[in-house]
Design an enzyme around this catalytic site. Structure first.
Site, PDB file in Angstrom:
ATOM      1  N   TYR A 159       0.840  -1.201   0.000  1.00  0.00           N
ATOM      2  CA  TYR A 159       0.000   0.000   0.000  1.00  0.00           C
ATOM      3  C   TYR A 159       0.877   1.253   0.000  1.00  0.00           C
ATOM      4  O   TYR A 159       0.701   2.161  -0.820  1.00  0.00           O
ATOM      5  CB  TYR A 159      -0.918  -0.021   1.235  1.00  0.00           C
ATOM      6  CG  TYR A 159      -1.871   1.151   1.320  1.00  0.00           C
ATOM      7  CD1 TYR A 159      -3.134   1.065   0.745  1.00  0.00           C
ATOM      8  CD2 TYR A 159      -1.515   2.322   1.971  1.00  0.00           C
ATOM      9  CE1 TYR A 159      -4.022   2.139   0.812  1.00  0.00           C
ATOM     10  CE2 TYR A 159      -2.390   3.398   2.045  1.00  0.00           C
ATOM     11  CZ  TYR A 159      -3.641   3.303   1.473  1.00  0.00           C
ATOM     12  OH  TYR A 159      -4.510   4.361   1.541  1.00  0.00           O
ATOM     13  N   LYS A 163       1.272   4.057  -3.018  1.00  0.00           N
ATOM     14  CA  LYS A 163       0.915   5.473  -2.865  1.00  0.00           C
ATOM     15  C   LYS A 163       2.109   6.375  -3.169  1.00  0.00           C
ATOM     16  O   LYS A 163       1.945   7.482  -3.688  1.00  0.00           O
ATOM     17  CB  LYS A 163       0.364   5.728  -1.459  1.00  0.00           C
ATOM     18  CG  LYS A 163      -0.952   4.989  -1.175  1.00  0.00           C
ATOM     19  CD  LYS A 163      -2.025   5.343  -2.174  1.00  0.00           C
ATOM     20  CE  LYS A 163      -3.389   4.784  -1.810  1.00  0.00           C
ATOM     21  NZ  LYS A 163      -4.424   5.139  -2.803  1.00  0.00           N
TER      22      LYS A 163
HETATM   23  N1  LIG Z   1      -9.736   5.865   4.386  1.00  0.00           N
HETATM   24  C1  LIG Z   1      -8.556   6.357   4.691  1.00  0.00           C
HETATM   25  O1  LIG Z   1      -8.202   6.524   5.864  1.00  0.00           O
HETATM   26  C2  LIG Z   1      -7.628   6.770   3.575  1.00  0.00           C
HETATM   27  C3  LIG Z   1      -6.486   7.528   3.867  1.00  0.00           C
HETATM   28  C4  LIG Z   1      -5.633   7.901   2.836  1.00  0.00           C
HETATM   29  C5  LIG Z   1      -5.906   7.498   1.533  1.00  0.00           C
HETATM   30  N2  LIG Z   1      -7.015   6.737   1.280  1.00  0.00           N
HETATM   31  C6  LIG Z   1      -7.259   6.339  -0.109  1.00  0.00           C
HETATM   32  O2  LIG Z   1      -8.480   6.918  -0.526  1.00  0.00           O
HETATM   33  C7  LIG Z   1      -9.087   6.113  -1.519  1.00  0.00           C
HETATM   34  C8  LIG Z   1     -10.521   5.808  -1.118  1.00  0.00           C
HETATM   35  O3  LIG Z   1     -10.507   5.177   0.142  1.00  0.00           O
HETATM   36  P1  LIG Z   1     -11.826   4.949   1.009  1.00  0.00           P
HETATM   37  O4  LIG Z   1     -11.400   4.894   2.412  1.00  0.00           O
HETATM   38  O5  LIG Z   1     -12.875   5.895   0.585  1.00  0.00           O
HETATM   39  O6  LIG Z   1     -12.157   3.452   0.554  1.00  0.00           O
HETATM   40  P2  LIG Z   1     -13.553   2.653   0.489  1.00  0.00           P
HETATM   41  O7  LIG Z   1     -13.170   1.215   0.666  1.00  0.00           O
HETATM   42  O8  LIG Z   1     -14.572   3.249   1.383  1.00  0.00           O
HETATM   43  O9  LIG Z   1     -13.998   2.887  -1.022  1.00  0.00           O
HETATM   44  C9  LIG Z   1     -13.250   2.407  -2.097  1.00  0.00           C
HETATM   45  C10 LIG Z   1     -14.187   2.121  -3.257  1.00  0.00           C
HETATM   46  O10 LIG Z   1     -13.381   1.642  -4.349  1.00  0.00           O
HETATM   47  C11 LIG Z   1     -14.043   0.563  -4.953  1.00  0.00           C
HETATM   48  N3  LIG Z   1     -13.067  -0.328  -5.602  1.00  0.00           N
HETATM   49  C12 LIG Z   1     -12.203  -1.174  -4.999  1.00  0.00           C
HETATM   50  N4  LIG Z   1     -11.517  -1.855  -5.926  1.00  0.00           N
HETATM   51  C13 LIG Z   1     -11.956  -1.435  -7.128  1.00  0.00           C
HETATM   52  C14 LIG Z   1     -11.634  -1.778  -8.462  1.00  0.00           C
HETATM   53  N5  LIG Z   1     -10.710  -2.724  -8.755  1.00  0.00           N
HETATM   54  N6  LIG Z   1     -12.284  -1.161  -9.467  1.00  0.00           N
HETATM   55  C15 LIG Z   1     -13.226  -0.210  -9.191  1.00  0.00           C
HETATM   56  N7  LIG Z   1     -13.579   0.141  -7.957  1.00  0.00           N
HETATM   57  C16 LIG Z   1     -12.949  -0.458  -6.928  1.00  0.00           C
HETATM   58  C17 LIG Z   1     -14.782  -0.143  -3.821  1.00  0.00           C
HETATM   59  O11 LIG Z   1     -15.862  -0.927  -4.318  1.00  0.00           O
HETATM   60  C18 LIG Z   1     -15.232   1.043  -2.962  1.00  0.00           C
HETATM   61  O12 LIG Z   1     -16.532   1.488  -3.318  1.00  0.00           O
HETATM   62  C19 LIG Z   1      -8.205   4.879  -1.651  1.00  0.00           C
HETATM   63  O13 LIG Z   1      -7.311   5.065  -2.736  1.00  0.00           O
HETATM   64  C20 LIG Z   1      -7.450   4.860  -0.339  1.00  0.00           C
HETATM   65  O14 LIG Z   1      -6.219   4.191  -0.439  1.00  0.00           O
HETATM   66  C21 LIG Z   1      -7.875   6.366   2.272  1.00  0.00           C
END
Ligand SMILES: NC(=O)c1ccc[n+]([C@@H]2O[C@H](COP(=O)([O-])OP(=O)(O)OC[C@H]3O[C@@H](n4cnc5c(N)ncnc54)[C@H](O)[C@@H]3O)[C@@H](O)[C@H]2O)c1
Length: 260
Positions: A159, A163
């Protein structure tokens, strides 16, 4: 945080949001629509993606962001439906439990995370750029993370590496296409209060505390606070923000000793 934003900076713009069915993507689809954008909601999860599109009055496209043809079709649908591709929020990502310390993470887990988190961003940028170049305008926002700029002893090795890749790729694209009117930025959120994180930390308060102690503001972000940063980067208000490492992390990356 839940009040309706008064700004309408994105009227007439078309936005593609990947991972629009949940978390940051869902909050962003809502925010971009509330600012006047036509939103194409992309997600692998059909029911979540459709629900998001229905809610924001947009279009749902089922896509696995690791599949080049499906990604091409996604941006083509946006263009065919609305006549432009102005904003690409390449946000879908995963953080599976088998991606852990380098000592225990196998090659399969490593590769899967690289595909979904990094290769997908390459594919989405590659598919969005031709439309934006023809228009002479566009804003690409790729979701990286604060772990792209800081190390964690609670490792998720693939991960973090993915990133870091998103951050470096976004910077390079922002530089390469700047004179064509296209801005590319890496959004680096801190930890966000998503349902998954809430559940995990409710079960394990010590785990939550180990992380919270590093956050100067003393809490995790709400998805809407990340969405408002995306809306800014998407809009002309950010016309001189390009190739940036755009931290929305409550000060984590700037902190040494945090307040008690
Ligand atoms: N949540 C956190 O704390 C956080 C912090 C920093 C960065 N991020 C990043 O933010 C982004 C969103 O995270 P989130 O927490 O909203 O996640 P989440 O799991 O709530 O949502 C992610 C969405 O992506 C979809 N998805 C997964 N694999 C997929 C694929 N192969 N094709 C199409 N859609 C797909 C899932 O179905 C889901 O609806 C991610 O890139 C994550 O790494 C999250």
């Amino acid at each position: 945080m839940t009040e309706t934003p008064v700004c309408r900076r994105l009227v007439g713009r078309t936005a593609v949001v990947t991972g629009a069915g949940s978390g940051i993507g869902l909050a962003t689809a809502r925010r971009l629509a509330s600012e006047g954008a036509q939103v194409v909601c992309a997600d692998i999860d059909e029911s979540a993606g459709k629900a998001a599109a229905d809610e924001v009055g947009g279009v749902y496209v089922q896509v696995d962001v690791t599949d080049p043809e499906q990604v091409e079709a996604l941006f083509k649908t946006a263009f065919d439906t609305y006549g432009s591709v102005d904003i690409a929020f390449n946000n879908a990502g995963i953080s599976p439990p088998d991606d852990d310390s380098i000592l225990t993470t196998g090659l399969d887990a490593w590769k899967r995370v690289q595909e979904v988190n990094l290769t997908s961003v390459y594919l989405c940028c590659k598919a969005a750029l031709p439309y934006m170049r023809r228009q002479g305008r566009g804003s690409i926002i790729n979701t990286a993370s604060f772990v792209a700029v800081m190390g964690a002893a609670t490792s998720q090795i693939s991960y973090t590496a993915s990133k870091g890749g998103v951050l470096a790729m976004s910077r390079e694209l922002g530089v390469q296409f700047a004179r064509e009117g296209i801005r590319v930025n890496a959004l680096c959120p801190g930890p966000v209060n998503t349902p998954l994180l809430k559940e995990l930390f409710a079960k394990d308060p010590e785990r939550a505390q180990r992380r919270l102690v590093h956050v100067p503001v003393g809490r995790f972000a709400e998805p809407e606070e990340i969405a408002s940063a995306v809306a800014f980067l998407a809009s002309d208000d950010a016309s001189f923000v390009n190739a940036a490492e755009f931290l929305v992390d409550g000060g984590i990356a700037g902190a040494y000793v945090t307040p008690l």
